[in-house]
Design an enzyme around this catalytic site. Structure first.
Site, mmCIF file in Angstrom:
data_model
loop_
_atom_site.group_PDB
_atom_site.id
_atom_site.type_symbol
_atom_site.label_atom_id
_atom_site.label_comp_id
_atom_site.label_asym_id
_atom_site.label_seq_id
_atom_site.Cartn_x
_atom_site.Cartn_y
_atom_site.Cartn_z
ATOM 1 C CD GLN A 207 51.879 43.936 50.231
ATOM 2 O OE1 GLN A 207 52.089 43.321 51.263
ATOM 3 N NE2 GLN A 207 52.078 45.241 50.152
ATOM 4 C CD GLN B 242 51.421 41.869 56.676
ATOM 5 O OE1 GLN B 242 50.281 42.307 56.564
ATOM 6 N NE2 GLN B 242 52.422 42.366 55.957
ATOM 7 C CB SER C 116 59.644 50.144 57.676
ATOM 8 O OG SER C 116 58.619 50.754 56.958
ATOM 9 C CG HIS D 206 55.348 54.353 53.747
ATOM 10 N ND1 HIS D 206 56.457 54.254 54.550
ATOM 11 C CD2 HIS D 206 54.856 53.099 53.646
ATOM 12 C CE1 HIS D 206 56.629 53.002 54.921
ATOM 13 N NE2 HIS D 206 55.674 52.271 54.392
HETATM 14 N N1 LIG Z 1 60.466 52.306 48.584
HETATM 15 C C1 LIG Z 1 59.174 52.247 48.346
HETATM 16 N N2 LIG Z 1 58.647 52.807 47.241
HETATM 17 C C2 LIG Z 1 57.312 52.727 46.995
HETATM 18 N N3 LIG Z 1 56.431 52.116 47.793
HETATM 19 C C3 LIG Z 1 56.910 51.549 48.907
HETATM 20 C C4 LIG Z 1 58.290 51.575 49.240
HETATM 21 N N4 LIG Z 1 58.468 50.922 50.413
HETATM 22 C C5 LIG Z 1 57.242 50.498 50.786
HETATM 23 N N5 LIG Z 1 56.317 50.868 49.894
HETATM 24 C C6 LIG Z 1 54.898 50.545 49.922
HETATM 25 O O1 LIG Z 1 54.300 51.064 51.076
HETATM 26 C C7 LIG Z 1 53.216 50.233 51.454
HETATM 27 C C8 LIG Z 1 53.349 49.884 52.896
HETATM 28 O O2 LIG Z 1 54.517 49.130 53.067
HETATM 29 P P1 LIG Z 1 55.191 48.832 54.464
HETATM 30 O O3 LIG Z 1 54.520 49.634 55.523
HETATM 31 O O4 LIG Z 1 55.378 47.378 54.634
HETATM 32 O O5 LIG Z 1 56.595 49.528 54.282
HETATM 33 P P2 LIG Z 1 57.962 48.908 53.936
HETATM 34 O O6 LIG Z 1 58.952 49.998 53.938
HETATM 35 O O7 LIG Z 1 57.776 48.042 52.729
HETATM 36 O O8 LIG Z 1 58.281 48.068 55.164
HETATM 37 P P3 LIG Z 1 59.028 46.722 55.191
HETATM 38 O O9 LIG Z 1 60.271 47.005 55.918
HETATM 39 O O10 LIG Z 1 58.002 45.906 55.909
HETATM 40 O O11 LIG Z 1 59.285 46.231 53.799
HETATM 41 C C9 LIG Z 1 53.274 48.991 50.545
HETATM 42 O O12 LIG Z 1 52.347 49.156 49.491
HETATM 43 C C10 LIG Z 1 54.686 49.053 50.036
HETATM 44 O O13 LIG Z 1 54.848 48.429 48.777
HETATM 45 C C1 LIG Z 2 49.673 46.001 52.638
HETATM 46 C C2 LIG Z 2 50.043 45.879 54.114
HETATM 47 C C3 LIG Z 2 49.827 47.215 54.802
HETATM 48 C C4 LIG Z 2 49.088 44.863 54.754
HETATM 49 O O1 LIG Z 2 49.364 44.704 56.104
HETATM 50 C C5 LIG Z 2 51.503 45.411 54.284
HETATM 51 O O2 LIG Z 2 51.683 44.158 53.759
HETATM 52 C C6 LIG Z 2 52.494 46.399 53.765
HETATM 53 O O3 LIG Z 2 52.796 47.327 54.497
HETATM 54 O O4 LIG Z 2 52.981 46.257 52.623
HETATM 55 N N1 BAL Z 3 56.194 45.079 53.035
HETATM 56 C C1 BAL Z 3 55.333 43.938 53.182
HETATM 57 C C2 BAL Z 3 55.001 43.750 54.587
HETATM 58 C C3 BAL Z 3 55.837 42.774 55.300
HETATM 59 O O1 BAL Z 3 57.051 42.697 55.049
HETATM 60 O O2 BAL Z 3 55.301 42.043 56.122
#
Ligand SMILES: Nc1ncnc2c1ncn2[C@@H]1O[C@H](COP(=O)(O)OP(=O)(O)OP(=O)(O)O)[C@@H](O)[C@H]1O
Ligand SMILES: CC(C)(CO)[C@@H](O)C(=O)[O-]
Ligand code: BAL
Length: 279
Positions: A154, A62, A187, A38
């Site tokens: 996505q 979602q 996450s 993030h």
């Molecule tokens: N390792 C990463 N590198 C770059 N961008 C990331 C990474 N992990 C998440 N993101 C991006 O951060 C944004 C928010 O994602 P989100 O809050 O769902 O986090 P996440 O770590 O992907 O959580 P989840 O466990 O739901 O996959 C999205 O655009 C996602 O693609």
């Molecule tokens: C783009 C987003 C914040 C929409 O809820 C989610 O799908 C995520 O964290 O990738």
């Molecule tokens: N990282 C995309 C959000 C989700 O898993 O719902």
């Protein structure tokens, strides 16, 4: 000073002031539980824009799996500390009622790209994502939005929606940030027990090996079958999909004859992980 805002009205007032001063606004949509992935989006937004809004909203629309929604990590205080240190201007963290009042009745469907892979395994997921992302774009009025390539499908869905609906925002896709052992930051990684955490980097290792094998041999079906078996041998209990798709439209590819992406979703230790790499 960073502010945490909960209502669309407060957010609109702040953004209107910025726009009157000619400032370019960037938004980083997240569901919180922030990590370095993030933060890389936040830094990209800071490089590209004058003001940065990070949204934190665990979007119920979602989640097709109620257990996943309940267990989703929520760490707003430490998220706010991280973002303040990074120099973010606003955290927008609305309540579910602010986003979805009782009268709410709209759902956005992006046909085609939304249907395979995550769309098949998580029915309704991309309707929820597209709808909330369109709302966040409308709420923040941002000029640019930053998304991670970790959620490749996505990113393609959001780009298609923005083009189709003429939403005046530039969508910027950012590289996947990984742990030193190759595991894509996510996450959900905090839910991995020690053994599963030790086994999880196999996901990226096997993807990388398969991408090389596809480029070298061209025998896509055999390489994918071997990679799925390798994942099971490495401790993954279920491989939901491991597939080669065209990069933008996510159509199946029997041969490597256009820009492609290898995408995977698999379960380990009760946690569902996703990843993807270019081929
Ligand atoms: N390792 C990463 N590198 C770059 N961008 C990331 C990474 N992990 C998440 N993101 C991006 O951060 C944004 C928010 O994602 P989100 O809050 O769902 O986090 P996440 O770590 O992907 O959580 P989840 O466990 O739901 O996959 C999205 O655009 C996602 O693609
Ligand atoms: C783009 C987003 C914040 C929409 O809820 C989610 O799908 C995520 O964290 O990738
Ligand atoms: N990282 C995309 C959000 C989700 O898993 O719902």
């Amino acid at each position: 000073m960073m502010q945490i805002l909960r209502t669309v009205a407060e957010l609109r007032t702040r953004v209107r002031g910025w726009k009157a001063d000619g400032k370019q606004v960037g938004v980083v949509p997240t569901m919180g539980a922030l990590h370095e992935g993030h933060m890389s989006l936040v830094r990209a937004a800071q490089r590209g824009c004058d003001r940065v809004i990070v949204t934190i909203f665990v979007n119920p629309m979602q989640f097709n799996n109620p257990d996943d929604l309940t267990k989703y990590p929520r760490t707003e205080d430490s998220d706010a500390a991280l973002l303040a240190r990074e120099g973010v201007d606003i955290i927008f963290a609305p309540t579910p009622d602010e986003v979805y009042p009782k009268s709410f009745a709209t759902s956005i469907t992006v046909a085609g790209i939304s249907e395979p892979l995550e769309g098949t395994m998580r029915p309704g997921h991309f309707e929820g994502v597209a709808t909330v992302v369109a709302k966040l774009f409308g709420m923040t009025q941002a000029d640019r939005a930053y998304f991670g390539q970790k959620d490749w499908q996505q990113l393609q869905v959001v780009k298609r929606m923005v083009a189709d609906l003429n939403i005046p925002i530039e969508v910027v896709g950012c590289d996947t940030i990984r742990e030193q052992d190759g595991l894509a930051m996510s996450s959900r990684n905090v839910r991995l027990d020690p053994l599963s955490r030790a086994q999880a980097p196999a996901l990226h290792r096997i993807l990388t090996r398969a991408a090389t094998a596809i480029r070298d041999s061209g025998d896509v079906a055999t390489v994918l079958e071997t990679a799925r078996a390798d994942l099971r041998a490495a401790g993954f209990t279920e491989v939901e999909y491991l597939d080669l798709r065209s990069a933008a439209l996510l159509e199946p590819m029997a041969r490597l004859d256009a820009p492609a992406r290898l995408l995977v979703a698999a379960w380990i230790g009760g946690v569902r992980l996703i990843d993807n790499i270019p081929v």
